[in-house]
Write a protein that holds these residues in place. Structure first.
Motif, PDB file in Angstrom:
ATOM      1  N   TYR A  53      19.180 -11.482  -4.659  1.00  0.00           N
ATOM      2  CA  TYR A  53      18.825 -11.731  -3.418  1.00  0.00           C
ATOM      3  C   TYR A  53      18.176 -13.007  -3.047  1.00  0.00           C
ATOM      4  O   TYR A  53      17.330 -13.339  -3.811  1.00  0.00           O
ATOM      5  CB  TYR A  53      17.740 -10.567  -2.877  1.00  0.00           C
ATOM      6  CG  TYR A  53      17.175 -10.653  -1.480  1.00  0.00           C
ATOM      7  CD1 TYR A  53      18.037 -10.106  -0.497  1.00  0.00           C
ATOM      8  CD2 TYR A  53      16.084 -11.093  -1.326  1.00  0.00           C
ATOM      9  CE1 TYR A  53      17.696 -10.306   0.806  1.00  0.00           C
ATOM     10  CE2 TYR A  53      15.527 -11.232  -0.127  1.00  0.00           C
ATOM     11  CZ  TYR A  53      16.231 -10.709   1.003  1.00  0.00           C
ATOM     12  OH  TYR A  53      15.792 -10.947   2.223  1.00  0.00           O
ATOM     13  N   ALA A  54      18.489 -13.437  -2.027  1.00  0.00           N
ATOM     14  CA  ALA A  54      18.109 -14.628  -1.569  1.00  0.00           C
ATOM     15  C   ALA A  54      17.607 -14.586  -0.078  1.00  0.00           C
ATOM     16  O   ALA A  54      18.125 -14.086   0.629  1.00  0.00           O
ATOM     17  CB  ALA A  54      19.147 -15.974  -1.604  1.00  0.00           C
ATOM     18  N   ASP A  55      16.428 -15.328   0.106  1.00  0.00           N
ATOM     19  CA  ASP A  55      15.717 -14.993   1.344  1.00  0.00           C
ATOM     20  C   ASP A  55      16.507 -15.810   2.583  1.00  0.00           C
ATOM     21  O   ASP A  55      16.496 -15.201   3.497  1.00  0.00           O
ATOM     22  CB  ASP A  55      14.348 -15.620   1.212  1.00  0.00           C
ATOM     23  CG  ASP A  55      13.309 -14.829   0.389  1.00  0.00           C
ATOM     24  OD1 ASP A  55      13.631 -13.680   0.370  1.00  0.00           O
ATOM     25  OD2 ASP A  55      12.462 -15.570  -0.078  1.00  0.00           O
ATOM     26  N   ASP A  56      17.057 -16.912   2.322  1.00  0.00           N
ATOM     27  CA  ASP A  56      17.823 -17.869   3.279  1.00  0.00           C
ATOM     28  C   ASP A  56      19.310 -18.116   2.610  1.00  0.00           C
ATOM     29  O   ASP A  56      19.366 -18.977   2.024  1.00  0.00           O
ATOM     30  CB  ASP A  56      17.087 -18.723   3.664  1.00  0.00           C
ATOM     31  CG  ASP A  56      17.936 -19.390   4.899  1.00  0.00           C
ATOM     32  OD1 ASP A  56      18.960 -18.963   5.231  1.00  0.00           O
ATOM     33  OD2 ASP A  56      17.229 -20.788   5.313  1.00  0.00           O
ATOM     34  N   PHE A  63      22.480 -20.507  -2.327  1.00  0.00           N
ATOM     35  CA  PHE A  63      23.964 -19.682  -2.499  1.00  0.00           C
ATOM     36  C   PHE A  63      24.410 -19.942  -3.663  1.00  0.00           C
ATOM     37  O   PHE A  63      25.010 -19.160  -4.325  1.00  0.00           O
ATOM     38  CB  PHE A  63      24.471 -20.035  -1.147  1.00  0.00           C
ATOM     39  CG  PHE A  63      25.894 -19.333  -0.940  1.00  0.00           C
ATOM     40  CD1 PHE A  63      25.960 -18.228  -0.481  1.00  0.00           C
ATOM     41  CD2 PHE A  63      27.202 -19.860  -1.310  1.00  0.00           C
ATOM     42  CE1 PHE A  63      27.189 -17.407  -0.426  1.00  0.00           C
ATOM     43  CE2 PHE A  63      28.334 -19.323  -1.036  1.00  0.00           C
ATOM     44  CZ  PHE A  63      28.149 -18.173  -0.685  1.00  0.00           C
ATOM     45  N   ALA A  64      24.652 -21.479  -4.201  1.00  0.00           N
ATOM     46  CA  ALA A  64      25.096 -21.689  -5.514  1.00  0.00           C
ATOM     47  C   ALA A  64      24.638 -21.137  -6.650  1.00  0.00           C
ATOM     48  O   ALA A  64      25.243 -20.624  -7.507  1.00  0.00           O
ATOM     49  CB  ALA A  64      25.022 -23.162  -5.512  1.00  0.00           C
ATOM     50  N   GLY A  65      23.293 -20.987  -6.773  1.00  0.00           N
ATOM     51  CA  GLY A  65      22.420 -20.285  -7.650  1.00  0.00           C
ATOM     52  C   GLY A  65      22.794 -18.855  -7.764  1.00  0.00           C
ATOM     53  O   GLY A  65      23.232 -18.573  -8.915  1.00  0.00           O
ATOM     54  N   ALA A  67      25.675 -17.631  -6.901  1.00  0.00           N
ATOM     55  CA  ALA A  67      27.086 -17.334  -7.415  1.00  0.00           C
ATOM     56  C   ALA A  67      27.227 -17.848  -9.016  1.00  0.00           C
ATOM     57  O   ALA A  67      28.044 -17.147  -9.634  1.00  0.00           O
ATOM     58  CB  ALA A  67      27.752 -18.624  -6.832  1.00  0.00           C
ATOM     59  N   ARG A  68      26.208 -18.595  -9.462  1.00  0.00           N
ATOM     60  CA  ARG A  68      26.330 -18.938 -10.891  1.00  0.00           C
ATOM     61  C   ARG A  68      25.556 -17.829 -11.721  1.00  0.00           C
ATOM     62  O   ARG A  68      26.195 -17.475 -12.960  1.00  0.00           O
ATOM     63  CB  ARG A  68      25.608 -20.135 -11.256  1.00  0.00           C
ATOM     64  CG  ARG A  68      26.246 -21.583 -10.962  1.00  0.00           C
ATOM     65  CD  ARG A  68      25.500 -22.544 -11.590  1.00  0.00           C
ATOM     66  NE  ARG A  68      23.856 -22.856 -11.119  1.00  0.00           N
ATOM     67  CZ  ARG A  68      23.551 -23.364  -9.866  1.00  0.00           C
ATOM     68  NH1 ARG A  68      24.563 -24.036  -8.978  1.00  0.00           N
ATOM     69  NH2 ARG A  68      22.477 -23.314  -9.350  1.00  0.00           N
ATOM     70  N   ARG A  69      24.842 -17.223 -11.148  1.00  0.00           N
ATOM     71  CA  ARG A  69      24.348 -15.848 -11.846  1.00  0.00           C
ATOM     72  C   ARG A  69      25.161 -14.704 -11.839  1.00  0.00           C
ATOM     73  O   ARG A  69      24.887 -13.558 -12.405  1.00  0.00           O
ATOM     74  CB  ARG A  69      22.973 -15.592 -11.178  1.00  0.00           C
ATOM     75  CG  ARG A  69      21.647 -16.799 -11.814  1.00  0.00           C
ATOM     76  CD  ARG A  69      20.455 -16.234 -11.416  1.00  0.00           C
ATOM     77  NE  ARG A  69      20.164 -16.091  -9.834  1.00  0.00           N
ATOM     78  CZ  ARG A  69      19.750 -17.303  -9.002  1.00  0.00           C
ATOM     79  NH1 ARG A  69      19.821 -18.298  -9.632  1.00  0.00           N
ATOM     80  NH2 ARG A  69      19.753 -16.968  -7.651  1.00  0.00           N
ATOM     81  N   CYS A  70      26.222 -14.611 -11.077  1.00  0.00           N
ATOM     82  CA  CYS A  70      27.052 -13.494 -10.742  1.00  0.00           C
ATOM     83  C   CYS A  70      27.692 -13.200 -12.076  1.00  0.00           C
ATOM     84  O   CYS A  70      28.096 -13.930 -12.756  1.00  0.00           O
ATOM     85  CB  CYS A  70      28.160 -13.839  -9.598  1.00  0.00           C
ATOM     86  SG  CYS A  70      29.056 -12.586  -9.275  1.00  0.00           S
ATOM     87  N   ALA A  71      27.967 -11.846 -12.531  1.00  0.00           N
ATOM     88  CA  ALA A  71      28.417 -11.386 -13.721  1.00  0.00           C
ATOM     89  C   ALA A  71      29.845 -11.328 -13.470  1.00  0.00           C
ATOM     90  O   ALA A  71      30.477 -10.340 -14.224  1.00  0.00           O
ATOM     91  CB  ALA A  71      27.860 -10.228 -14.301  1.00  0.00           C
TER      92      ALA A  71
END
Length: 72
Positions: A53-56, A63-65, A67-71
């Motif tokens: 979850y990202a606040d904004d 957003f890029a972070g 996407a990188r952490r997505c499994a």
């Protein structure tokens, strides 16, 4: 005589014999559907991804972070 004259005759005979309505008698005269007679189910493939979850999400670094952490 119609194409389904024999079917209609059987339904009317059952309705007269049992006192049911035509529709109720028709349900009993219709052949029962078996699993072989049912249409084949259509398949649906569904892809899912879980992100943090990202606040904004408008901030590109968040957003890029995510996407990188997505499994995926």
């Amino acid at each position: 005589m119609t194409e389904n004259g024999n079917f209609k005759r059987r339904v009317r005979a059952r309705a007269a014999k049992t006192g049911e309505s035509y529709t109720a008698a028709r349900m009993h005269v219709l052949p029962k559907l078996t699993n072989d007679a049912l249409p084949e189910a259509r398949r649906l493939r569904l892809a899912v991804a879980q992100t943090t979850y990202a606040d904004d999400p408008g901030i590109s670094t968040n957003f890029a972070g995510a996407a990188r952490r997505c499994a995926c």
